[in-house]
Design an enzyme around this catalytic site. Sequence first.
Site, PDB file in Angstrom:
ATOM      1  N   VAL A  14       0.832  -1.203   0.000  1.00 21.91           N
ATOM      2  CA  VAL A  14       0.000   0.000   0.000  1.00 21.91           C
ATOM      3  C   VAL A  14       0.866   1.253   0.000  1.00 21.91           C
ATOM      4  CG1 VAL A  14      -1.690   1.347   1.325  1.00 21.91           C
ATOM      5  CG2 VAL A  14      -1.967  -1.129   1.080  1.00 21.91           C
ATOM      6  N   ARG A  45      11.140  -0.111   7.569  1.00 22.74           N
ATOM      7  CA  ARG A  45      11.542  -1.044   8.611  1.00 22.74           C
ATOM      8  C   ARG A  45      12.965  -1.545   8.405  1.00 22.74           C
ATOM      9  NH1 ARG A  45       7.106  -5.390   9.863  1.00 22.74           N
ATOM     10  NH2 ARG A  45       7.417  -5.764   7.646  1.00 22.74           N
ATOM     11  N   VAL A 131     -12.366   0.946   4.569  1.00 28.00           N
ATOM     12  CA  VAL A 131     -13.610   0.179   4.531  1.00 28.00           C
ATOM     13  C   VAL A 131     -13.764  -0.667   3.272  1.00 28.00           C
ATOM     14  CG1 VAL A 131     -16.143   0.350   4.483  1.00 28.00           C
ATOM     15  CG2 VAL A 131     -14.818   1.782   6.035  1.00 28.00           C
ATOM     16  N   GLY A 186      -1.515 -12.623  -4.908  1.00 30.09           N
ATOM     17  CA  GLY A 186      -1.279 -11.543  -3.964  1.00 30.09           C
ATOM     18  C   GLY A 186      -2.531 -10.988  -3.331  1.00 30.09           C
ATOM     19  N   ASP A 200     -11.574  -9.518   8.965  1.00 34.46           N
ATOM     20  CA  ASP A 200     -11.336  -8.307   8.176  1.00 34.46           C
ATOM     21  C   ASP A 200     -12.659  -7.587   7.906  1.00 34.46           C
ATOM     22  OD1 ASP A 200      -9.514  -6.752   6.093  1.00 34.46           O
ATOM     23  OD2 ASP A 200     -11.327  -7.335   5.020  1.00 34.46           O
ATOM     24  N   LYS A 204     -14.208  -3.727   9.327  1.00 34.58           N
ATOM     25  CA  LYS A 204     -14.806  -2.742   8.423  1.00 34.58           C
ATOM     26  C   LYS A 204     -16.258  -2.457   8.802  1.00 34.58           C
ATOM     27  CE  LYS A 204     -11.754  -4.176   4.660  1.00 34.58           C
ATOM     28  NZ  LYS A 204     -11.623  -4.901   3.378  1.00 34.58           N
TER      29      LYS A 204
END
Length: 419
Positions: A14, A45, A131, A186, A200, A204
Site C-alpha cells: 500500500v 523497517r 472500509v 497476492g 477483516d 470494516k
Amino acid sequence: MAALKVALLGLGTVGLGVFESITQRKEQIEGLIGRKIEISGVLIRNEAKARALNEGVFISKDFQEVITQRKPEVVIEAIGGIEPARTYIEYSLRNGCHVVSANKDCIAKHGRDLQRIARENGVRFVYEASVAGGIPVLRTLRELLAVNKVERIEAILNGTSNFILSMMRTEGASFSEALALAQQKGYAEQDPTNDIEGFDAFYKAMILSEWIYGEQPDWDEVQIKGISSVTIDEIQAAEKIGLRVKHLVSIDESLHVEISPKFVDADHPLSSVENVNNAVLIKTDLLGDLTLIGAGAGAKPTASAIVEDLISLYLTQDHPHLKSPKRTQNNIGEADPALVKEQTSLLFYQNLSFREFTEIMSDLESSGTVLTYKEDGNLALSAVLFTGKLEGHAHPKLKSVYSAKVSSAISSAKKAIGV
C-alpha cells in the site's frame, strides 16, 4: 505558499502504491490543492533493502526523524496493525499533523479516540480506504446522503473471500485450490485467517457502524462466520436452484451486525459482484437503494482512496460523521416472537434415502414453506430452500444450514426446476 510536506509511514504494497501515485500525479494534485507537494520523509523497517525511490527522498526507520525533524503537515499511515500504528497516529495528531490511514484494525478499535484527539488539536483524521478499498463509501454517506436516513447496509467487504467464492463457482475449484490461487495472485496473505474467517470484514463493519450511527455494537455480540466451511458441492447444488453464495456484512438501524456467507438469488443487487470486487448496498428512506461497486483490494485501489483523502483535506470541510438516527428497542414495537425467528434458509442434507427425503420435506412443510429444492439422482447432496422456523427440524443427515436472501424466491425457484 509553502509546499505541502507529506510523510509516509510504511513502504509495503500500500505504501509504495501511495508513493507512486503521488509522484506520478504530482502536477495534477498540485493543481487541485493550489500548492506544491513533496514527500518529506518515508518511514521504513529495513534500511538495507534496495528501493527504487527518487533520489533525495529522505528515508529512515526512526519515526522521530520522519516526524519531528522533517515537520510534515500530513502523515499517511500505511503500516497496518494496531501497534505501533496507533501510537504513531496519535503522536502525529497531537503534533499538529493531519493523518490519512487505511488501517481498519486500528480504526475499528481506536477510531473514536483518535477522532477526538484530532478535533482537540485542530487537525483531521480521515480513513476512506479502511472500509472498501477504492470505493468512496464513507464520503458518499457523509456528503451525498446527508438528509437520508440509512436504514440498512448490506455489503461485500473482503475481496479475498469474494475471489475465492467466485473461483469455486466459476472454475469448480475446491476451497484450498481457490485460496492457493488467491495467495499466488497476492490477494491473500500467507496467513489468510483474517480474510477467510470474517475478521477483516468485521473490522470494516465496525467502522461503518460508527460512521453511520455514531456507535458500535458490543463486539462480543456480533455474529462472525467466514467462508472456510463452504464446499464446492454446496455451491454447485445451490447453483441448480438459482442461488449464489456471497460473504455478506449486514448492519441495520438497531445496531444488529452479522458477517456470514449467505445464499442470494439473481435479483439480489450483490449477486453479480465477482472476483476481488467489493460492493455496498445502502438502503435509505428517501433515495431508496444505492449500490456502490468497485475494486476493494490491491495497491492501486487503496492508494486511490488514500490520495483522494489527502486531496479532500484541502477541498472539503471537516464534516461530522453521518450519525443517522438509530432505531432503539423502544420504538421497534412488540413483534411476534414466532415471526422474529422465521427466516429463509438453505439447508443441505447428505446421503439421504428417498424415504428420508420425503419425510424431511413433509416435516418442513408442517411449520413453514419449502420454496424449492434440488436433489441429485442418488440424493448424495440435497439442497432445500425453506422459509420458517428451524427449531425442531434437526436431522442426523443435515450437513449445513445457511441464511438466504431471496427477493423473488418462489418464482425464480420454480423457474429453476422447470415448474
